[in-house]
Design an enzyme around this catalytic site. Structure first.
Site, short mmCIF file in Angstrom:
data_model
loop_
_atom_site.label_atom_id
_atom_site.label_comp_id
_atom_site.label_asym_id
_atom_site.label_seq_id
_atom_site.Cartn_x
_atom_site.Cartn_y
_atom_site.Cartn_z
CE LYS A 198 -3.50 2.01 2.91
NZ LYS A 198 -5.31 1.89 4.03
CB SER A 242 -7.37 3.20 3.04
OG SER A 242 -7.42 3.19 3.65
CB SER A 300 -7.78 1.02 5.41
OG SER A 300 -8.80 1.97 5.44
N1 GLN Z 1 -12.96 4.36 6.44
C1 GLN Z 1 -12.53 5.19 7.72
C2 GLN Z 1 -12.05 6.49 7.73
O1 GLN Z 1 -11.95 6.80 6.77
C3 GLN Z 1 -11.11 4.02 7.83
C4 GLN Z 1 -9.69 4.30 7.46
C5 GLN Z 1 -8.54 3.38 7.62
O2 GLN Z 1 -9.17 2.32 8.33
N2 GLN Z 1 -7.40 3.84 6.99
O3 GLN Z 1 -10.97 6.30 8.12
#
Ligand code: GLN
Length: 479
Positions: free
Chosen positions: A75, A150, A174
């Site tokens: 990532k 994400s 994410s």
């Molecule tokens: N969707 C969540 C956010 O927008 C979690 C994102 C993540 O785990 N990096 O913060």
């Protein structure tokens, strides 16, 4: 050969039936057509071929190792020496780190092959990859739908056979949510299990790096490779790393008490996900687990807690992007240093990142800190205690990973709150610092559904073991 799991490819490399270079080239060839899905922000073909050739030499010299010669994706929030690391943001466009984060360094030493950096919502803020400054990733199961986020690029790359496995990061879901949307396995380790050194910080008290893989055994293998104490991250725990993969064979579902939170099967859960998760839970019971209904009423507060604490931490962490120490320098004839920084940040950050910085700065500001930040910290402690008490009665918790299957692009474009609610079942786990896994449990109208299992802190062995037994009975889900 691109359809192999890590452990299947391992066996073929060790017997000499396959070389790391041939395997790497097969992926690079497929990746040439990645524009359609857009899993990768950077393809590091030269580095990958160099690493593969070096791995083949080590193999030929008789060396063996779990990840030696295996092509993976990282990532794009993981600092990688010599490879652009953008965090899906314009503000880091063209940034090439001069150093590896700890996890990346470990994988490099282990002889893994780095195919490239996978797409992500900007600074990992989002649930769909739509917040990537470089354009979204598409879901390999249905290109009109998001892959989740994400770590959407990582999940889609694993599902589309554009890598053997990938690393993502999970701050509020994410790793697990995109794994669920793309029909792959996603593991979020206990907070402190894996070093965060070199993971570009979003919300430091929540962030963890975790594997996205084709099966549970691969998740165990990859976790084993990245877990463990690190002097460069004081929140990494000085605990021995068990042989997670080997332990799978000894695992048992029989006799495990599995709790089903009544709040997680109520309003807001789509009927498609509900019926598949119910079937998965029935299968766990058939395999010998003992089901118990439990209650996690603090779930209702998890989104508000998270959306105070995570933006508060983000607003502090993202202060470094000022165009001086890091990042885009876009300011034109600035009036003074403040104007210079403001112009750079205005040009470099996207809308969601700006929203989080403003929310976080507000929650931390004098006069509001007690009402918001401190209150949210107290509520977080209560939520954690609720899990602690629950785990006195059960060994694992089971439920859905997400309320629905993959949604279409733009579905939540005008409603950030609806997007935030996508993480209702994953965020409590981060707030409590627990390990959890999403395992594919079926297809609803052709779209993958994920079963989430949660364990007490440091019980990754139990978690992986249960997921492994379930997967063995259910089978993996192939496109
Ligand atoms: N969707 C969540 C956010 O927008 C979690 C994102 C993540 O785990 N990096 O913060």
């Amino acid at each position: 050969m691109v359809e192999l799991t890590l452990h299947e490819a391992r066996a073929r490399l060790d017997t000499g039936e396959l070389t790391a270079l041939a395997l790497t080239d097969a992926f690079l060839e497929r990746m040439a057509a990645d524009e359609s899905l857009h899993c990768y922000l950077t393809q590091s073909a030269d580095l990958a071929r160099e690493q593969a050739a070096a791995a083949d030499e080590r193999l030929a010299a008789g060396e063996r190792g779990a990840l030696l010669g295996l092509p993976i994706a990282l990532k794009d929030v993981l600092s990688t020496e010599g490879v652009p690391t953008t965090c899906g943001s314009r503000i880091l466009e063209g940034y090439v780190p001069p150093w590896d984060g700890t996890v990346v360094a470990r994988l490099r030493r282990a002889g893994a092959v780095f195919l490239g950096k996978s797409n992500t919502d900007e600074f990992a803020m989002g649930s769909s990859t739509e917040n990537s400054a470089y354009g979204p990733t598409r879901n390999p199961w249905d290109s009109t739908r998001v892959p989740g986020g994400s770590s959407g690029g990582s999940a889609a790359a694993v599902a589309a056979d554009l890598c053997l496995a990938a690393l993502g990061t999970d701050t509020g879901g994410s790793v697990r949510q995109p794994a669920s949307f793309c029909g792959v396995v996603g593991l979020k380790p206990t907070y402190g299990r894996v070093s965060r050194y070199g993971l570009v910080a979003f919300a430091s008290s929540l962030d963890q790096i975790g594997p996205l893989t084709k099966d549970v055994r691969d998740a165990a293998l990859l976790l084993e490779a990245i877990a463990g104490a690190d002097p460069l991250d004081s929140t990494s725990a000085p605990r021995a790393v068990p042989p997670y993969a080997e332990a799978l064979e000894r695992s048992e579902l029989r006799g495990l008490r599995i709790g089903l939170p009544s709040e997680w099967f109520g309003d807001g859960l789509s009927s498609a996900v509900r019926s598949h998760v119910a079937a998965a839970v029935a299968q766990l019971e058939a395999l010998g687990a003992e089901l118990r209904e439990i209650s996690l009423p603090m779930t209702a507060y998890s989104i508000p807690i998270y959306y105070i604490l995570a933006p508060a931490e983000a607003s502090a962490n993202l202060a470094r992007y000022d165009g001086v120490r890091y990042g885009l320098r876009a300011a034109e004839s600035p009036a003074d240093i403040f104007d210079f920084i403001a112009q750079n940040r205005e040009a470099g950050f996207g809308a969601e990142v700006k929203r989080r910085i403003m929310l976080g700065a507000y929650a931390l500001s004098a006069g509001y800190q007690e009402a918001y930040y401190k209150k949210a910290q107290s509520a977080r402690t209560l939520l954690k205690q609720e899990f602690d008490q629950t785990f006195e009665q059960v060994d694992l918790i089971a439920g859905p990973t997400t309320p629905s299957t993959a949604f279409t692009f733009g579905a939540h474009a005008n409603d950030p709150l609806a997007m935030y609610l996508e993480d209702i079942y994953t965020i409590p786990v981060n707030l409590a610092g627990l390990p959890a896994i999403s395992v594919p449990c079926g297809l609803a109208d052709g779209l993958p559904v994920g079963l989430q299992l949660i364990a007490p802190a440091w019980e990754e062995e139990r978690l992986l073991g249960a997921a492994y037994r379930y997967e063995a009975a259910r089978g993996t889900i192939k496109r």
